[in-house]
Design a protein around this motif. Structure first.
Motif, PDB file in Angstrom:
ATOM      1  N   THR A   5      -1.797  -4.038  11.278  1.00  0.00           N
ATOM      2  CA  THR A   5      -0.611  -4.715  10.785  1.00  0.00           C
ATOM      3  C   THR A   5       0.600  -3.830  10.997  1.00  0.00           C
ATOM      4  OG1 THR A   5      -1.946  -5.802   9.110  1.00  0.00           O
ATOM      5  CG2 THR A   5       0.408  -5.790   8.755  1.00  0.00           C
ATOM      6  N   HIS A   6       1.661  -4.416  11.486  1.00  0.00           N
ATOM      7  CA  HIS A   6       2.915  -3.691  11.646  1.00  0.00           C
ATOM      8  C   HIS A   6       3.790  -4.024  10.451  1.00  0.00           C
ATOM      9  CE1 HIS A   6       1.998  -2.214  15.619  1.00  0.00           C
ATOM     10  NE2 HIS A   6       1.500  -3.416  15.889  1.00  0.00           N
ATOM     11  N   PHE A   7       4.076  -3.012   9.663  1.00  0.00           N
ATOM     12  CA  PHE A   7       4.847  -3.212   8.446  1.00  0.00           C
ATOM     13  C   PHE A   7       6.325  -2.985   8.706  1.00  0.00           C
ATOM     14  CE2 PHE A   7       0.617  -1.823   7.072  1.00  0.00           C
ATOM     15  CZ  PHE A   7       0.281  -2.900   6.272  1.00  0.00           C
ATOM     16  N   PRO A   8       7.191  -3.704   7.993  1.00  0.00           N
ATOM     17  CA  PRO A   8       8.614  -3.437   8.101  1.00  0.00           C
ATOM     18  C   PRO A   8       8.898  -1.985   7.690  1.00  0.00           C
ATOM     19  CG  PRO A   8       8.228  -5.493   6.934  1.00  0.00           C
ATOM     20  CD  PRO A   8       6.891  -4.820   7.102  1.00  0.00           C
ATOM     21  N   HIS A   9       9.843  -1.386   8.366  1.00  0.00           N
ATOM     22  CA  HIS A   9      10.156   0.022   8.119  1.00  0.00           C
ATOM     23  C   HIS A   9      10.495   0.284   6.651  1.00  0.00           C
ATOM     24  CE1 HIS A   9      11.637   4.069   8.680  1.00  0.00           C
ATOM     25  NE2 HIS A   9      12.759   3.715   8.094  1.00  0.00           N
ATOM     26  N   ASP A  10      11.300  -0.590   6.042  1.00  0.00           N
ATOM     27  CA  ASP A  10      11.712  -0.351   4.655  1.00  0.00           C
ATOM     28  C   ASP A  10      10.540  -0.464   3.684  1.00  0.00           C
ATOM     29  OD1 ASP A  10      11.684  -3.131   5.189  1.00  0.00           O
ATOM     30  OD2 ASP A  10      13.081  -3.523   3.552  1.00  0.00           O
ATOM     31  N   LEU A  11       9.596  -1.340   3.981  1.00  0.00           N
ATOM     32  CA  LEU A  11       8.415  -1.474   3.121  1.00  0.00           C
ATOM     33  C   LEU A  11       7.526  -0.238   3.223  1.00  0.00           C
ATOM     34  CD1 LEU A  11       6.588  -3.107   1.243  1.00  0.00           C
ATOM     35  CD2 LEU A  11       5.666  -4.253   3.276  1.00  0.00           C
ATOM     36  N   PRO A  57       2.677 -14.899   6.495  1.00  0.00           N
ATOM     37  CA  PRO A  57       1.228 -15.011   6.725  1.00  0.00           C
ATOM     38  C   PRO A  57       0.533 -13.649   6.838  1.00  0.00           C
ATOM     39  CG  PRO A  57       2.406 -16.548   8.136  1.00  0.00           C
ATOM     40  CD  PRO A  57       3.445 -15.669   7.474  1.00  0.00           C
ATOM     41  N   ALA A  58       1.264 -12.616   7.234  1.00  0.00           N
ATOM     42  CA  ALA A  58       0.672 -11.283   7.377  1.00  0.00           C
ATOM     43  C   ALA A  58       0.477 -10.595   6.028  1.00  0.00           C
ATOM     44  CB  ALA A  58       1.545 -10.414   8.271  1.00  0.00           C
ATOM     45  N   GLY A  59       1.098 -11.107   4.980  1.00  0.00           N
ATOM     46  CA  GLY A  59       1.050 -10.456   3.668  1.00  0.00           C
ATOM     47  C   GLY A  59      -0.217 -10.753   2.896  1.00  0.00           C
ATOM     48  N   PRO A  73      -4.045  -9.627   1.048  1.00  0.00           N
ATOM     49  CA  PRO A  73      -4.559  -8.509   0.256  1.00  0.00           C
ATOM     50  C   PRO A  73      -5.027  -7.344   1.131  1.00  0.00           C
ATOM     51  CG  PRO A  73      -5.323 -10.559  -0.685  1.00  0.00           C
ATOM     52  CD  PRO A  73      -4.652 -10.901   0.628  1.00  0.00           C
ATOM     53  N   ALA A  74      -5.615  -7.653   2.269  1.00  0.00           N
ATOM     54  CA  ALA A  74      -6.046  -6.584   3.178  1.00  0.00           C
ATOM     55  C   ALA A  74      -4.847  -5.802   3.706  1.00  0.00           C
ATOM     56  CB  ALA A  74      -6.853  -7.165   4.337  1.00  0.00           C
ATOM     57  N   ALA A  75      -3.730  -6.490   3.919  1.00  0.00           N
ATOM     58  CA  ALA A  75      -2.521  -5.803   4.378  1.00  0.00           C
ATOM     59  C   ALA A  75      -1.989  -4.869   3.292  1.00  0.00           C
ATOM     60  CB  ALA A  75      -1.453  -6.812   4.782  1.00  0.00           C
ATOM     61  N   ARG A  76      -2.121  -5.254   2.034  1.00  0.00           N
ATOM     62  CA  ARG A  76      -1.687  -4.373   0.936  1.00  0.00           C
ATOM     63  C   ARG A  76      -2.493  -3.074   0.951  1.00  0.00           C
ATOM     64  NH1 ARG A  76       1.655  -6.807  -2.999  1.00  0.00           N
ATOM     65  NH2 ARG A  76       1.810  -9.057  -2.710  1.00  0.00           N
ATOM     66  N   VAL A  77      -3.776  -3.195   1.164  1.00  0.00           N
ATOM     67  CA  VAL A  77      -4.632  -2.009   1.231  1.00  0.00           C
ATOM     68  C   VAL A  77      -4.261  -1.164   2.440  1.00  0.00           C
ATOM     69  CG1 VAL A  77      -7.001  -1.204   1.541  1.00  0.00           C
ATOM     70  CG2 VAL A  77      -6.513  -3.098  -0.023  1.00  0.00           C
ATOM     71  N   ALA A  78      -4.043  -1.804   3.576  1.00  0.00           N
ATOM     72  CA  ALA A  78      -3.675  -1.078   4.796  1.00  0.00           C
ATOM     73  C   ALA A  78      -2.348  -0.353   4.620  1.00  0.00           C
ATOM     74  CB  ALA A  78      -3.606  -2.037   5.974  1.00  0.00           C
TER      75      ALA A  78
END
Length: 76
Positions: free
Chosen positions: A4-10, A54-56, A58-63
């Motif tokens: 997952t590519h996260f926004p820089h600010d996040l 859609p990318a948000g 629970p697995a993305a939170r862990v990542a």
């Protein structure tokens, strides 16, 4: 899972959260300021628009947490 590519600010907020948490755990002074900063960062992280996409997942939170923790541990 695809990376997952996260926004820089996040990612920056989550990385800062871990850095402040570590400071709170290791210093005896400034605890109130550290706690306030943690609350502000927590608000930014949980309210970020990324989690409504859609990318948000629970697995993305862990990542996000794993990536931010790795970055915090490798910073001098």
């Amino acid at each position: 899972m695809a990376r997952t590519h996260f926004p820089h600010d996040l990612l920056a907020a989550q990385t800062a959260w871990y850095a402040v948490y570590d400071q709170l755990a290791t210093t005896a002074t400034g605890a109130a300021a550290h706690r306030r900063r943690l609350l502000e960062l927590s608000r930014r992280i949980t309210a970020h628009p990324f989690w409504q996409s859609p990318a948000g997942t629970p697995a993305a939170r862990v990542a996000l947490k794993e990536l931010a923790r790795t970055r915090t541990q490798t910073q001098p």
